[in-house]
Scaffold this motif. Sequence first.
Motif, PDB file in Angstrom:
ATOM      1  N   UNK A  96      65.222  39.743  47.951  1.00 36.17           N
ATOM      2  CA  UNK A  96      63.823  40.286  48.530  1.00 36.17           C
ATOM      3  C   UNK A  96      62.910  39.171  49.535  1.00 36.17           C
ATOM      4  N   UNK A  97      62.282  39.109  50.221  1.00 41.30           N
ATOM      5  CA  UNK A  97      61.619  37.863  51.167  1.00 41.30           C
ATOM      6  C   UNK A  97      61.736  36.643  50.957  1.00 41.30           C
ATOM      7  N   UNK A  98      61.892  35.544  51.391  1.00 37.61           N
ATOM      8  CA  UNK A  98      61.093  34.479  50.535  1.00 37.61           C
ATOM      9  C   UNK A  98      60.019  34.494  50.983  1.00 37.61           C
ATOM     10  N   UNK A  99      59.478  33.483  49.935  1.00 43.68           N
ATOM     11  CA  UNK A  99      58.272  33.047  49.510  1.00 43.68           C
ATOM     12  C   UNK A  99      57.491  32.761  50.378  1.00 43.68           C
ATOM     13  N   UNK A 100      56.065  33.124  50.475  1.00 42.53           N
ATOM     14  CA  UNK A 100      54.927  32.075  52.118  1.00 42.53           C
ATOM     15  C   UNK A 100      54.604  31.486  51.532  1.00 42.53           C
ATOM     16  N   UNK A 101      54.153  30.431  51.570  1.00 41.30           N
ATOM     17  CA  UNK A 101      52.734  29.387  51.405  1.00 41.30           C
ATOM     18  C   UNK A 101      52.503  29.057  52.426  1.00 41.30           C
ATOM     19  N   UNK A 102      50.951  29.021  52.720  1.00 42.55           N
ATOM     20  CA  UNK A 102      50.451  28.368  53.920  1.00 42.55           C
ATOM     21  C   UNK A 102      51.308  26.848  54.541  1.00 42.55           C
ATOM     22  N   UNK A 103      51.525  26.888  55.520  1.00 44.25           N
ATOM     23  CA  UNK A 103      52.549  25.805  55.585  1.00 44.25           C
ATOM     24  C   UNK A 103      52.333  25.559  57.230  1.00 44.25           C
ATOM     25  N   UNK A 104      53.025  24.734  58.522  1.00 50.48           N
ATOM     26  CA  UNK A 104      52.968  24.418  59.653  1.00 50.48           C
ATOM     27  C   UNK A 104      53.558  25.468  60.401  1.00 50.48           C
ATOM     28  N   UNK A 105      53.696  24.877  61.577  1.00 52.10           N
ATOM     29  CA  UNK A 105      54.722  24.823  62.554  1.00 52.10           C
ATOM     30  C   UNK A 105      55.534  24.779  63.049  1.00 52.10           C
ATOM     31  N   UNK A 106      54.752  23.717  63.859  1.00 51.80           N
ATOM     32  CA  UNK A 106      55.238  22.260  64.386  1.00 51.80           C
ATOM     33  C   UNK A 106      54.765  20.853  63.829  1.00 51.80           C
ATOM     34  N   UNK A 107      55.994  20.298  63.470  1.00 52.76           N
ATOM     35  CA  UNK A 107      54.959  18.677  62.670  1.00 52.76           C
ATOM     36  C   UNK A 107      55.260  16.994  63.516  1.00 52.76           C
ATOM     37  N   UNK A 108      56.360  17.823  64.621  1.00 54.28           N
ATOM     38  CA  UNK A 108      57.008  16.767  64.983  1.00 54.28           C
ATOM     39  C   UNK A 108      55.682  14.882  65.395  1.00 54.28           C
TER      40      UNK A 108
END
Length: 416
Positions: free
Chosen positions: A359-371
């Motif tokens: 299956x595709x990996x789970x998705x949780x609300x997240x960031x794109x860049x956190x540097x």
Amino acid sequence: MYRENLSPAKPQPAKFSGDIGYNSLTMLRYFTAGESHGEALVAFISGLPAGLKVDQAFLDRELWRRQQGYGRGGRMKIETDKAHILSGVRHGATIGSPIAIMLENKDWKNWEESLPVEPGDPAKHKRVASPRPGHADLAGALKYNFAEARYVLERASARESAARVAIGALAKLFLANLGMEVLSHVIAVGGTELKEEVEWEKVRAVSEKDEILLSCADPDTEQRMKEEVDKVLKTGDSIGGVFEVVAHNVPPGLGTYIQWDERLDGMLAGAVMSLQAVKAVEIGSGVTAAYSPGSAVHDEIGYGAKEGFTGFTRPRNNAGGIEGGVSNGQEIRVRGYLKPISTLRRPLQSVDFASREPVKAAYERSDVCVVPAAGVAGEAMVALTLARCALDKFGGDSMTETVRNFKGYLDQLTNF
């Protein structure tokens, strides 16, 4: 949510006493508690001398800085982190006893029925049904015998770093009484990199901004970094980068070469590496040095300086302020190499925990860049490490005693 385990318990080996956070053999001890979507995060720190003035606004600004940056996700629109000090500070100053700080999770109201302390309704539990490549999901489920990864996500999440920033702010206030400062800036996002060394005043200017984009000291490079983030935003991907933490005005003599676990560079590397998504740590020009001849790497020594801790001089700082595990009086420069965030809006391939089907990996609300945010967390870890080393060296149950001991050491350096 737990798997039945009928195998006999195995005896556990004794823990090594040199752990990065809680170490009963050192003067300064700290650790955190809490889950990403739990009611709150709590940070504990013990060993700060009595009489350290605590600036609440400074703590809250540090937490605000961690929440900023281009590419942050929806969670940052929910949370407004404020440090709620529960113990150890009275009338605006430390009293020598352990300090506990609570950070409320405002998102908790959306998770009370999904993550209750009591048994609750299993039908309302929000499973993480398929592990995300690069995250702790699968490894954690295997380790703790969980049938899925919800509990792993909750503690492994970078949300935990907010608690470190809170106690790191206290460490910064302590170091400021000894004339030391710790700040960070971003030197790379994706394939865009700022190559030249950034002087301290420019690093400080980055931290003082009221609007934070990507915390790069060069505006043109920062715009190119933003373009890198825009690319992955369009494709549902994520992006990593490199932050540099700079510790300014650190005297020579913190850390030691006497034992392997007391070397300052080792402690700093472990502290920064412990941050979520950091996969490599560099001190000074460590990576470049590995490909260069010694004559191009080692910082030559002169004498005759009118400023600084001693009369010794250096034309450059390839060592990053540390030689032989000991601070040498130059700025300490530590770089954290941050991998891209593991949660992708366009998920990678994975396997369902229950069926074992692809299956595709789970998705949780997240960031794109956190540097930029990781850089602020890096500051906290560097400040905590330096504060620990300073207290181990100078001691003191009160700030009056600690500062007096510190000034005596500075006199010793001047008269060397």
